[in-house]
Design a protein around this motif. Structure first.
Motif, mmCIF file in Angstrom:
data_model
loop_
_atom_site.group_PDB
_atom_site.id
_atom_site.type_symbol
_atom_site.label_atom_id
_atom_site.label_comp_id
_atom_site.label_asym_id
_atom_site.label_seq_id
_atom_site.Cartn_x
_atom_site.Cartn_y
_atom_site.Cartn_z
ATOM 1 N N GLU A 223 0.675 -1.177 0.038
ATOM 2 C CA GLU A 223 0.046 -0.153 -0.061
ATOM 3 C C GLU A 223 0.860 1.400 -0.031
ATOM 4 O O GLU A 223 1.873 1.366 0.435
ATOM 5 C CB GLU A 223 -0.851 0.014 1.245
ATOM 6 C CG GLU A 223 -1.914 -1.087 1.243
ATOM 7 C CD GLU A 223 -3.077 -1.002 2.082
ATOM 8 O OE1 GLU A 223 -3.160 -0.142 2.617
ATOM 9 O OE2 GLU A 223 -3.958 -1.873 1.604
ATOM 10 N N VAL A 224 0.227 2.533 -0.597
ATOM 11 C CA VAL A 224 0.939 3.504 -0.661
ATOM 12 C C VAL A 224 0.189 4.726 0.064
ATOM 13 O O VAL A 224 -0.956 4.908 -0.092
ATOM 14 C CB VAL A 224 0.940 4.060 -2.121
ATOM 15 C CG1 VAL A 224 1.762 5.246 -2.695
ATOM 16 C CG2 VAL A 224 1.823 2.798 -3.134
ATOM 17 N N ALA A 238 -1.215 11.580 -7.585
ATOM 18 C CA ALA A 238 -2.399 10.795 -6.963
ATOM 19 C C ALA A 238 -3.154 10.365 -8.131
ATOM 20 O O ALA A 238 -3.335 9.198 -7.990
ATOM 21 C CB ALA A 238 -3.232 11.972 -6.238
ATOM 22 N N ILE A 241 -0.904 7.415 -9.789
ATOM 23 C CA ILE A 241 -0.956 6.212 -9.027
ATOM 24 C C ILE A 241 -2.217 5.438 -8.868
ATOM 25 O O ILE A 241 -2.105 4.371 -8.623
ATOM 26 C CB ILE A 241 -0.346 6.522 -7.609
ATOM 27 C CG1 ILE A 241 1.017 7.224 -7.989
ATOM 28 C CG2 ILE A 241 -0.127 5.558 -6.604
ATOM 29 C CD1 ILE A 241 1.945 7.793 -6.754
ATOM 30 N N HIS A 242 -3.458 6.393 -8.689
ATOM 31 C CA HIS A 242 -4.627 5.700 -8.314
ATOM 32 C C HIS A 242 -4.977 4.946 -9.562
ATOM 33 O O HIS A 242 -5.585 3.932 -9.526
ATOM 34 C CB HIS A 242 -5.700 6.892 -8.086
ATOM 35 C CG HIS A 242 -7.103 6.303 -7.899
ATOM 36 N ND1 HIS A 242 -7.995 6.442 -8.878
ATOM 37 C CD2 HIS A 242 -7.736 5.561 -7.019
ATOM 38 C CE1 HIS A 242 -9.137 5.908 -8.563
ATOM 39 N NE2 HIS A 242 -8.870 5.276 -7.280
ATOM 40 N N LEU A 249 -4.012 3.039 -2.716
ATOM 41 C CA LEU A 249 -3.381 4.210 -2.766
ATOM 42 C C LEU A 249 -4.354 5.017 -1.462
ATOM 43 O O LEU A 249 -5.712 4.906 -1.557
ATOM 44 C CB LEU A 249 -3.411 5.158 -3.794
ATOM 45 C CG LEU A 249 -3.333 6.663 -3.895
ATOM 46 C CD1 LEU A 249 -1.693 6.885 -3.281
ATOM 47 C CD2 LEU A 249 -3.540 7.461 -4.842
ATOM 48 N N CYS A 251 -4.735 8.668 0.070
ATOM 49 C CA CYS A 251 -4.147 10.130 -0.075
ATOM 50 C C CYS A 251 -4.350 10.584 1.446
ATOM 51 O O CYS A 251 -5.407 10.603 2.134
ATOM 52 C CB CYS A 251 -4.702 11.009 -0.912
ATOM 53 S SG CYS A 251 -4.278 10.496 -2.500
#
Ligand code: XMP
Length: 525
Positions: A223-224, A238, A241-242, A249, A251
């Protein structure tokens, strides 16, 4: 990456980044590296061609030497200014230290050659073709290395360009990367596409596919987390990456109470509701305000905001126990700048707000998917990923937010007044159109209002007012290192002033900042 790449070796040029930009405009990927890049690294990079930049030094005085083994790689080489001189010197020619500097426009006579074929700004009656170019040099090549011939000349500089076609080695004394050299871009594209034979495969759709594949491979099923600021870079990171890993992800959006009007709502609307990104919205404004209370020193304010930010982010990140990666919207100019900053000694004018120390303390790996992109490429990517144009083309906003635009003590009531004044200014800038359909918002690089905690006397209706002052700031700049104040029309300034004074109770005076950078800075603190 499997695509063709051009390597640019930087000998300390002020405009080396421009070379990389021009090459990428030909849809060929390019990277800038220091002149002393080890030959093994150059080999591993597998360049389709090498460009040697200009630089401030003289081949005689400096230890600015690249590894001559690069000429044995069998790839085409183009030397620009110092790069040409270094090439000439290294391959057996001769360079003379300039007695006279040549700086500015020049008309060079060009001869038929692969690099310049068909390129000319004008043809003289005697058939001589000429290019209008930009020169900036002291030294010059006075004797060609073996196998080279002259391909351009001026009176002051009889060897203004040279070529060894058999080995595909070229040198130009002028600067094709700057726009003053009218056909400079064509010359660079000729080198990259025709002479190096690089395929123009650096396009946004290709890039998106490749970047997504790379993120998936790097991250696997881990996970990020990503700190979303509402700025262009973190927003585009974002979205990318999403697109690559969806639910993996999360945020974190930290609201320090110093954001622009409706910014938090806008970010949540865009990411959480429209794109379906998981966003943790942390309203930490009370904490930030409490810590800032009574503090008037600009540097200490910056430190407090930066420190609090890291703390809040860390606390939220630790709640996401499964996160193994910290994503950041680092872009290519940041990468080049921090590589350069290691060797340069510069004064700290302002301590910039960043989250540099986070990955170590959080024990997270760093994911920086925009590391290779220039700002305009990031914007293009943002649009291609479906982010709204207005968000992607927004002016930059500093990390400490309105904290550096409220002079002296930061208070929530000052922030409210400033937010509203700022929104009016921006709205009016956006509402203008020139004959090309461009607004003053598009034509300025950054525009905002600044809150001055001084009161002045005014009169409204029949009554006396004693209220605060707002300064408007609008600048035009290409690099934010130097800037001009924007010559906004008086009618526009008048409209903004009227609206602010009428609509924002508590402000009774508006002034316009007419200071350049230097000596002023763009932000007031
Ligand atoms: P100055 O005021 O130094 O600003 O002329 C140059 C540019 O940098 C922005 N700026 C910041 N950006 N964190 C940021 O991310 C900061 O702490 C910061 N301080 C200034 C400023 O808005 C301008 O674009």
């Amino acid at each position: 990456m499997g695509m063709d790449k051009i390597l640019i070796l930087d000998f300390g040029s002020q405009v080396a980044q421009l070379i990389a930009r021009r090459v990428r405009e030909a849809h060929v990927y390019s990277e800038l590296h220091p002149y002393d890049m080890p030959i093994d690294a150059i080999r591993a990079f597998k360049p389709a061609g090498i460009i040697l930049s200009g630089g401030p030094n003289s081949v005689y005085e400096s230890d600015y030497q690249a590894d001559p083994a690069l000429f044995e790689l069998g790839v085409p080489v183009l030397g620009i200014c110092y790069g040409m001189q270094w090439m000439a010197q290294t391959l057996g020619g001769n360079v003379e230290s300039g007695h006279q500097r040549e700086f500015g426009y020049a008309e060079v006579d060009v001869l038929d050659n692969r690099l310049f074929n068909g390129l000319a700004d004008k043809t003289l009656p005697n058939g001589q073709r000429q290019l209008d170019v930009w020169m900036s040099h002291g030294d010059k090549v006075v004797a060609l290395p073996p196998a080279f011939s002259v391909i351009a000349r001026t009176e002051a500089c009889p060897i203004a360009a040279m070529a060894d076609d058999a080995h595909k080695r070229y040198g130009v004394q002028f600067h094709p990367e700057v726009t003053h050299t009218r056909l400079g871009r064509d010359i660079l594209h000729r080198f990259v596409l025709d002479i190096c034979g690089a395929k123009p495969s650096w396009t946004m759709p290709n890039y998106i596919d490749e970047a997504i594949a790379r993120i998936r491979e790097q991250v696997g099923d881990e996970e990020v987390i990503l700190g979303l600021s509402g700025g262009v870079d973190s927003s585009v990171a974002a979205a990318l990456i999403h697109r690559a890993i969806g639910e993996q992800l999360t945020c974190v959006f930290v609201d320090h109470g110093l954001l622009r009007l409706n910014e938090a709502e806008m970010v949540m609307e865009m990411f959480a509701r429209n794109l379906g990104v998981k966003v943790v919205h942390v309203d930490a404004s009370a904490d930030f305000m409490a810590h800032l209370a009574g503090e008037t020193d600009p540097e200490r304010k910056r430190k407090i905001i930066g420190g609090d930010f890291v703390e809040v982010f860390q606390r939220e990140a630790q709640k996401l126990e499964r996160a193994r990666w910290l994503a950041q919207g680092t872009i290519y100019p940041d990468v080049i700048e921090s590589a350069g900053a290691k060797t340069k000694k510069a004064h700290t004018i302002k301590s910039h707000h960043n989250v540099g120390g986070l990955p170590e303390t959080l024990n997270l790996k760093l994911l920086e998917p925009l590391r290779e992109l220039f700002k305009d490429e990031v914007r293009e990517l943002g649009v291609a990923l479906g982010l709204p144009h207005d968000m992607v083309y927004r002016h930059p906003f500093p990390g400490p937010g309105l904290g550096v635009r409220i002079l002296g003590e930061v208070r929530a009531d000052f922030a409210d007044l400033l937010r509203r004044a700022d929104a009016i200014f921006i709205e009016e800038l956006r509402n203008t159109r020139d004959e090309n359909g461009k607004s003053w918002y598009d034509k300025t690089s950054q525009a905002f209002a600044v809150f001055l905690p001084v009161k002045s006397v005014g009169v409204m209706g029949d009554g006396r007012t004693y209220d605060y002052v707002v300064a408007l700031r609008a600048v035009i700049t290409s690099d934010f290192m130097t800037a001009h104040w924007a010559e906004l029309p008086y009618s526009l300034l008048g409209r903004v002033s009227n609206r602010i004074i009428n609509e924002v109770r508590g402000i009774n005076r508006v002034v316009y900042d007419v200071s350049g950078k230097p000596p002023a800075t763009i932000e007031w603190e």
